[in-house]
Write a protein that holds these residues in place. Structure first.
Motif, short mmCIF file in Angstrom:
data_model
loop_
_atom_site.label_atom_id
_atom_site.label_comp_id
_atom_site.label_asym_id
_atom_site.label_seq_id
_atom_site.Cartn_x
_atom_site.Cartn_y
_atom_site.Cartn_z
N VAL A 2 21.79 38.77 -21.17
CA VAL A 2 22.52 39.72 -20.66
C VAL A 2 22.39 39.54 -19.13
O VAL A 2 21.22 39.76 -18.60
CB VAL A 2 22.32 41.21 -21.19
CG1 VAL A 2 23.03 42.25 -20.42
CG2 VAL A 2 22.45 41.24 -22.63
N GLN A 3 23.32 39.63 -18.45
CA GLN A 3 23.39 39.54 -16.88
C GLN A 3 23.91 40.94 -16.35
O GLN A 3 24.50 41.61 -16.80
CB GLN A 3 24.44 38.55 -16.69
CG GLN A 3 24.56 38.24 -14.87
CD GLN A 3 25.68 37.56 -14.50
OE1 GLN A 3 26.33 36.93 -15.44
NE2 GLN A 3 25.89 37.34 -13.23
N GLN A 5 29.32 34.38 -26.71
CA GLN A 5 28.63 33.82 -27.94
C GLN A 5 27.26 33.82 -27.80
O GLN A 5 26.30 33.37 -28.99
CB GLN A 5 28.93 32.25 -28.02
CG GLN A 5 30.36 32.01 -27.94
CD GLN A 5 30.57 30.28 -28.29
OE1 GLN A 5 29.98 29.83 -28.96
NE2 GLN A 5 31.70 29.91 -27.59
N ALA A 6 26.74 34.75 -27.13
CA ALA A 6 25.31 35.20 -27.01
C ALA A 6 25.14 36.42 -27.95
O ALA A 6 25.82 37.35 -28.11
CB ALA A 6 24.77 35.39 -25.70
N VAL A 7 23.90 36.29 -28.59
CA VAL A 7 23.35 37.24 -29.48
C VAL A 7 22.20 37.99 -28.59
O VAL A 7 21.12 37.06 -28.59
CB VAL A 7 22.90 36.95 -30.97
CG1 VAL A 7 22.16 38.21 -31.44
CG2 VAL A 7 24.25 36.42 -31.67
N ALA A 8 22.30 39.06 -28.08
CA ALA A 8 21.02 39.68 -27.27
C ALA A 8 19.92 39.87 -28.19
O ALA A 8 19.91 40.54 -29.07
CB ALA A 8 21.41 41.04 -26.62
N SER A 9 18.74 39.40 -27.61
CA SER A 9 17.40 39.67 -28.33
C SER A 9 16.76 40.86 -28.18
O SER A 9 15.84 40.93 -29.07
CB SER A 9 16.32 38.39 -27.82
OG SER A 9 16.32 38.57 -26.40
N ALA A 10 17.16 41.67 -27.37
CA ALA A 10 16.77 42.92 -27.30
C ALA A 10 17.81 43.90 -26.87
O ALA A 10 18.81 43.60 -26.14
CB ALA A 10 15.56 43.02 -26.27
N GLU A 37 27.20 39.44 -29.04
CA GLU A 37 26.71 40.77 -29.78
C GLU A 37 25.49 41.31 -28.98
O GLU A 37 24.66 40.65 -28.60
CB GLU A 37 26.26 40.16 -31.25
CG GLU A 37 25.66 41.27 -32.12
CD GLU A 37 25.34 40.73 -33.65
OE1 GLU A 37 24.41 41.66 -34.14
OE2 GLU A 37 25.77 39.79 -33.91
N ALA A 38 25.56 42.53 -28.91
CA ALA A 38 24.54 43.45 -28.26
C ALA A 38 24.58 44.82 -28.30
O ALA A 38 25.50 45.19 -28.87
CB ALA A 38 24.84 43.23 -26.53
N ALA A 83 37.61 39.37 -27.47
CA ALA A 83 37.79 38.73 -29.01
C ALA A 83 36.37 38.61 -29.68
O ALA A 83 35.69 37.79 -29.10
CB ALA A 83 38.65 37.40 -28.64
N GLY A 84 36.46 39.09 -30.72
CA GLY A 84 35.29 38.62 -31.70
C GLY A 84 34.01 39.19 -31.31
O GLY A 84 32.87 38.95 -31.92
#
Length: 414
Positions: free
Chosen positions: A91-92, A132-137, A167-168, A190-191
């Motif tokens: 996340v930025q 396309q990133a899935v946030a780790s926290a 996803e976050a 989207a998505g």
């Protein structure tokens, strides 16, 4: 219109509506002006200073919100709020100026305080979930009132932007004391799968109005959660718009008002494209003299939004005399080619029969009251899906109930 009773013994109004012609339905059968016709604008001058007679302000304690109206049109210059963000690497976070092209893309302000928030913020916080990133926290956004002494009217702006297939979870936590009008933009491309939790746990004396504007792209899923506990006046106005087919929003809300508090939640779900789904579930409890909660849920299904599936529910539990809950669900349908649409609203007092039933089985009154209120909120809390938030809410509810029992015992001693 039919009447039914839920497990708490609350009278509930239900409406299921499917029609071949445009249909507008408001509580009590009162015709409602179309939400599509209500003005939206970035220009403060397009919204006269409210008097309290306007539909969108008729429940609000306008006199207590006046400082946030920017009646002179010169902007709110207070700086008693500090925003701090803790984010995972996926996340930025950026601090940007008012001219950033990403700001304002989730929709236009819909009332005077939303417009004053837009015209007054000096800089914005932008939280971007990478594509396309899935946030780790979870990302934590802490909005803290830091002013000492007299509170100065302040405006802030936050944009949460989830890029394609990301996803976050983002948690926005409001604490301290403040006089604040705020914009929270939420854009899910989207998505994307995004959960945003907004917690209002202000100190006494705080007044907070916040406009949440949500924009969902094709196949985007947003879980939008509002928790209101503290502050003298809190008014939350989430507006959600679908811009691509297959979008889904779950809007959850939990509020607990004490003596003298005003908590107001006004939602608008705009089904502007086909084949989208929305579910709204808000539950509130209130106690103490002058405690006032307001829930208004507006859903608009436009003529081209075929295949829409929507339902909204609001339930209120009044725990003591002197408290008032207003609940107004509105459903406007412009096409009959939908999967389903409906709403339910219920407000009732604490059920003495349930207390008697539990006490007859050896459960002390204080424990019995806690069990009933916990049961009222349990299903909603379980839907949040963020364990730390769920634990915090359970603790806050316990604290409110302990205060309530203290008042009851004091009254009995007298």
């Amino acid at each position: 219109m039919s009447q039914s009773t839920d497990q708490l013994g609350l009278s509930t109004d239900h409406s299921r509506a499917v029609a071949d012609a445009p249909h507008t339905h408001g509580r009590g059968g009162v015709p409602q002006a179309s939400r599509a016709a209500r003005p939206t604008s970035f220009d403060l001058a397009d919204f006269p200073v409210p008097t309290g007679r306007e539909e969108e302000w008729r429940f609000a304690p306008v006199a207590r919100i006046v400082p946030l109206f920017d009646a002179e049109g010169t902007g709110l210059t207070g700086s008693g709020v500090q925003t701090t963000v803790v984010n995972p690497p996926e996340v930025q976070v950026e601090i940007v100026g008012r001219d950033d092209a990403r700001l304002g893309t989730a929709g236009r302000p819909g009332d005077r305080t939303a417009a004053s928030a837009w015209t007054s913020f000096p800089e914005a916080t932008v939280v971007t979930v990478k594509a396309q990133a899935v946030a780790s926290a979870a990302t934590s956004v802490r909005v803290e009132g830091t002013a000492l002494g007299e509170l100065a009217p302040t405006a802030t702006h936050l944009l949460v932007h989830a890029l394609e297939l990301s996803e976050a979870v983002v948690i926005v936590d409001h604490v301290g004391a403040a006089l604040l009008t705020e914009t929270v933009e939420i854009v899910a491309e989207a998505g994307a799968h995004l959960t945003v939790v907004s917690i209002h746990d202000w100190a006494a004396g705080s007044v907070h109005t916040t406009a949440h504007r949500l924009r969902l792209g094709r196949d985007a899923t947003v879980k939008h959660i509002v928790v209101t506990l503290g502050g003298d006046v809190v008014r939350v106005t989430p507006d959600a718009e679908f811009t691509g087919e297959g979008g889904q929003i779950d809007a959850l809300g939990l509020y607990f008002a004490d003596a003298g508090q005003h908590q107001e939640h006004r939602l608008f779900i705009d089904h502007a494209v086909p084949s989208c789904r929305s579910r709204v579930t808000y539950k509130g409890a209130l106690q103490g003299n002058g405690a006032h909660t307001v829930w208004v849920g507006d859903v608009l299904i436009r003529a081209n939004a075929e295949g829409t599936d929507t339902y909204e529910l609001n339930r209120n539990l009044v725990l003591s005399d002197g408290a008032r809950a207003d609940s107004v669900p509105n459903l406007e349908i412009e096409t009959g080619l939908i999967e389903g649409a409906g709403h339910a609203s219920a407000t009732g007092r604490f059920d003495d029969e349930q207390l008697f039933y539990l006490q007859a089985r050896g459960i002390p009154e204080a424990d019995a009251r806690r069990l009933v209120v916990r049961g009222f909120f349990a299903e909603l809390i379980a839907k949040i899906g963020v364990p730390a938030i769920e634990e915090r809410l359970l603790g806050a509810i316990e604290a409110e109930l302990a205060r309530s029992m203290g008042e009851i015992e004091t009254g009995a001693a007298r």
